[in-house]
Design an enzyme around this catalytic site. Sequence first.
Site, PDB file in Angstrom:
ATOM      1  N   PHE A 164       0.546  -1.454  -0.246  1.00 35.41           N
ATOM      2  CA  PHE A 164      -0.261  -0.092  -0.317  1.00 35.41           C
ATOM      3  C   PHE A 164       0.613   1.247  -0.191  1.00 35.41           C
ATOM      4  O   PHE A 164       1.763   1.652   0.828  1.00 35.41           O
ATOM      5  CB  PHE A 164      -1.051   0.071   1.404  1.00 35.41           C
ATOM      6  CG  PHE A 164      -1.704   1.447   1.562  1.00 35.41           C
ATOM      7  CD1 PHE A 164      -2.491   1.596   0.147  1.00 35.41           C
ATOM      8  CD2 PHE A 164      -1.639   2.486   2.256  1.00 35.41           C
ATOM      9  CE1 PHE A 164      -3.164   2.283   0.635  1.00 35.41           C
ATOM     10  CE2 PHE A 164      -2.106   3.641   2.507  1.00 35.41           C
ATOM     11  CZ  PHE A 164      -3.412   3.270   1.476  1.00 35.41           C
ATOM     12  N   ASP A 202       9.591   2.685   1.644  1.00 33.73           N
ATOM     13  CA  ASP A 202       7.710   3.619   2.274  1.00 33.73           C
ATOM     14  C   ASP A 202       7.563   3.476   3.923  1.00 33.73           C
ATOM     15  O   ASP A 202       7.391   1.888   3.856  1.00 33.73           O
ATOM     16  CB  ASP A 202       7.104   3.030   1.520  1.00 33.73           C
ATOM     17  CG  ASP A 202       5.960   4.218   1.840  1.00 33.73           C
ATOM     18  OD1 ASP A 202       5.104   4.274   2.408  1.00 33.73           O
ATOM     19  OD2 ASP A 202       4.465   2.980   1.294  1.00 33.73           O
ATOM     20  N   LYS A 257       2.401   9.569   8.297  1.00 36.50           N
ATOM     21  CA  LYS A 257       1.517   8.962   9.630  1.00 36.50           C
ATOM     22  C   LYS A 257       2.543   9.965  10.781  1.00 36.50           C
ATOM     23  O   LYS A 257       1.469  11.187  11.351  1.00 36.50           O
ATOM     24  CB  LYS A 257       1.932   7.675   9.792  1.00 36.50           C
ATOM     25  CG  LYS A 257       0.665   7.433   8.650  1.00 36.50           C
ATOM     26  CD  LYS A 257       0.013   6.191   8.711  1.00 36.50           C
ATOM     27  CE  LYS A 257      -0.763   5.190   7.846  1.00 36.50           C
ATOM     28  NZ  LYS A 257      -0.708   5.149   6.840  1.00 36.50           N
TER      29      LYS A 257
HETATM   30  C1  LIG Z   1      -0.896   5.312   5.125  1.00 35.83           C
HETATM   31  C2  LIG Z   1       0.373   4.932   4.103  1.00 35.83           C
HETATM   32  C3  LIG Z   1       0.093   5.385   2.900  1.00 35.83           C
HETATM   33  C4  LIG Z   1      -0.566   6.525   2.747  1.00 35.83           C
HETATM   34  O1  LIG Z   1      -0.175   7.915   3.110  1.00 35.83           O
HETATM   35  P1  LIG Z   1      -1.378   9.035   2.981  1.00 35.83           P
HETATM   36  O2  LIG Z   1      -1.000   9.982   4.818  1.00 35.83           O
HETATM   37  O3  LIG Z   1      -3.312   8.340   3.330  1.00 35.83           O
HETATM   38  O4  LIG Z   1      -1.857   9.299   2.093  1.00 35.83           O
HETATM   39  C5  LIG Z   1       1.175   5.028   2.102  1.00 35.83           C
HETATM   40  N1  LIG Z   1       2.533   3.946   2.872  1.00 35.83           N
HETATM   41  C6  LIG Z   1       2.407   3.651   3.936  1.00 35.83           C
HETATM   42  C7  LIG Z   1       2.970   2.104   3.917  1.00 35.83           C
HETATM   43  C8  LIG Z   1       0.838   4.090   4.737  1.00 35.83           C
HETATM   44  O5  LIG Z   1       1.428   2.751   5.792  1.00 35.83           O
END
Ligand SMILES: *Cc1c(COP(=O)(O)O)cnc(C)c1O
Length: 399
Positions: free
Chosen positions: A140, A225, A254
Site C-alpha cells: 500500500f 516507504d 503518519k
Molecule cells: C498510510 C500509508 C500511506 C499513505 O499515506 P496518506 O497520508 O494516507 O496519503 C502510504 N504508504 C504506507 C505504507 C502507509 O501506511
Amino acid sequence: MSDTASTALDAYPTECLMNTAARPPLVFVRGDGSWIWDHEGRRYLDFVQGWAVNALGHSPRVLREALETQAARLFTSGPGFFNEPSLRLARLLTEHSPFDRVFFTSSGAEANEGAIKLARKWGTLHKGGAFEIVTFRNAFHGRTLATMSASGKAQFEALFEPKVPGFPKATLNDLGSVEALVTDRTVGVMVEPIQGEAGVLPADDGFLRDLRALTRARGLLLIVDEIQTGMGRTGRLWGHEHAGIEPDIMTLGKMLGSGVPLAALLATDAVACFEHGDQGGTLTGNPLMTAVGHAALSTILAPGFLDDVRARGADLRTALEEVSRTHDLGEVRGRGLLLALDLGREIARDVVVRARAAGLLLNTPRPSTLRLLPPLTVSRGEIDLMARTLDAVIAEMPA
Ligand SMILES: *Cc1c(COP(=O)(O)O)cnc(C)c1O
C-alpha cells in the site's frame, strides 16, 4: 455541536460528507493520550490513534505548545521562501538518517508520488530513460492515481482505470520474483519494511539486505516507504535499520506529523536530482506543520524513548500471545508497536464492533486480522486493559 458532554447524533450533518467509508454512528470530540471521547461523552481506549498517526497520543502538551508558539509567529510564507521550522526539521531528519535532502508534503501519498517522480527523473538523467519501479503484491503506497497503481491491493485493481503504467509487482520475501522483473526499463524497487495495510506482513531482514545488494549490483534505486514503519514505530527510528541497510530514498508520513498533515520524501545527495520547477506544492514545508514535526521527532529522539517503545512492544506481544493461546487463535506478527493478531477466522470486523461497544478502539486491515496501533507513549497498564477487554470480547464471540 458544541462540546457539551452529550449531543444527539442527528444534530450532526453527517450526510454533508461524501460517503467514502463505513463510519460508526459516533462523532469524536476530544482526546487525551491513549483515550478518546465521543459526542455522548463515552470514553474509549484508543488503539487506532488516527490510523497509526499519533506517536505521542492525543493532544500531547509538547505538540500543542509547538503549534501554539508557531501559530503566533508565522502560519506560512509559501514554498518560494525558506522558513525556520522546515529547515530545523530537515536538519534533524538528515542528522538521524542516511539521507541528505528532504522535500516536505502534506500526505504520505504525495510523498510517495514525489519518490516516484524523483526516481523517474533520476532514470531520465542516469539510466537512459528507465522508469519502471518494481513494487509488491499487497503493498500500500497511497491513493493518488500513481500510488494506487504502485500499490498491490486487490480492491484497487478494477478502480479508476487506466492505471499509471510502470509498476510491475513482485512477491514480498522472494528475491527471484524481483530479479525476474528487472529489465533495462527498471529504475528502482519500492518496498515497505512491514506491509501495514496488508495485515502487518514483515519483509525479512535478509530479504531487505538481498534487495539492497541486488539494486546496488544492477544500478537501481532502493526506495523504502516508511510512512507506517518510520518514526520509532518498530522500536528503531527507521524500520530499515533492523536490516542494517541504507536505502537511496525514504518516505515518511503518519507519525512524522503525529496528528497534523505532514509527510516527507528523503533522498541521498546522489539521488536528489530535482531541478527548479520539477516538484512543488503550495503548502510544502509549511511552518505550522513542520514545527509540530520537529517537536514530535525531538521527543522520539530523547534518550530512553525508543527503549520504552521496545519494552512496550514486548509487553504488547506477550499480551497478544496470551490472548491467542487462551482462545486458540493464530500468530502475532510485526515489530515494536506495529503488531497484528491473526484470529484464524474471518471475525475481525465483528470483534472490532464488539470491542468498541466495550470501550476499546481496534483496527482490522484484513477479515481475519486485528492490527494494534497504540501511541508510542502507551503504558503497561493500558496494554493490560486492552488485552483484558479483547479477551472478554473474544470469549463472548459466537462459535
Ligand atoms: C498510510 C500509508 C500511506 C499513505 O499515506 P496518506 O497520508 O494516507 O496519503 C502510504 N504508504 C504506507 C505504507 C502507509 O501506511
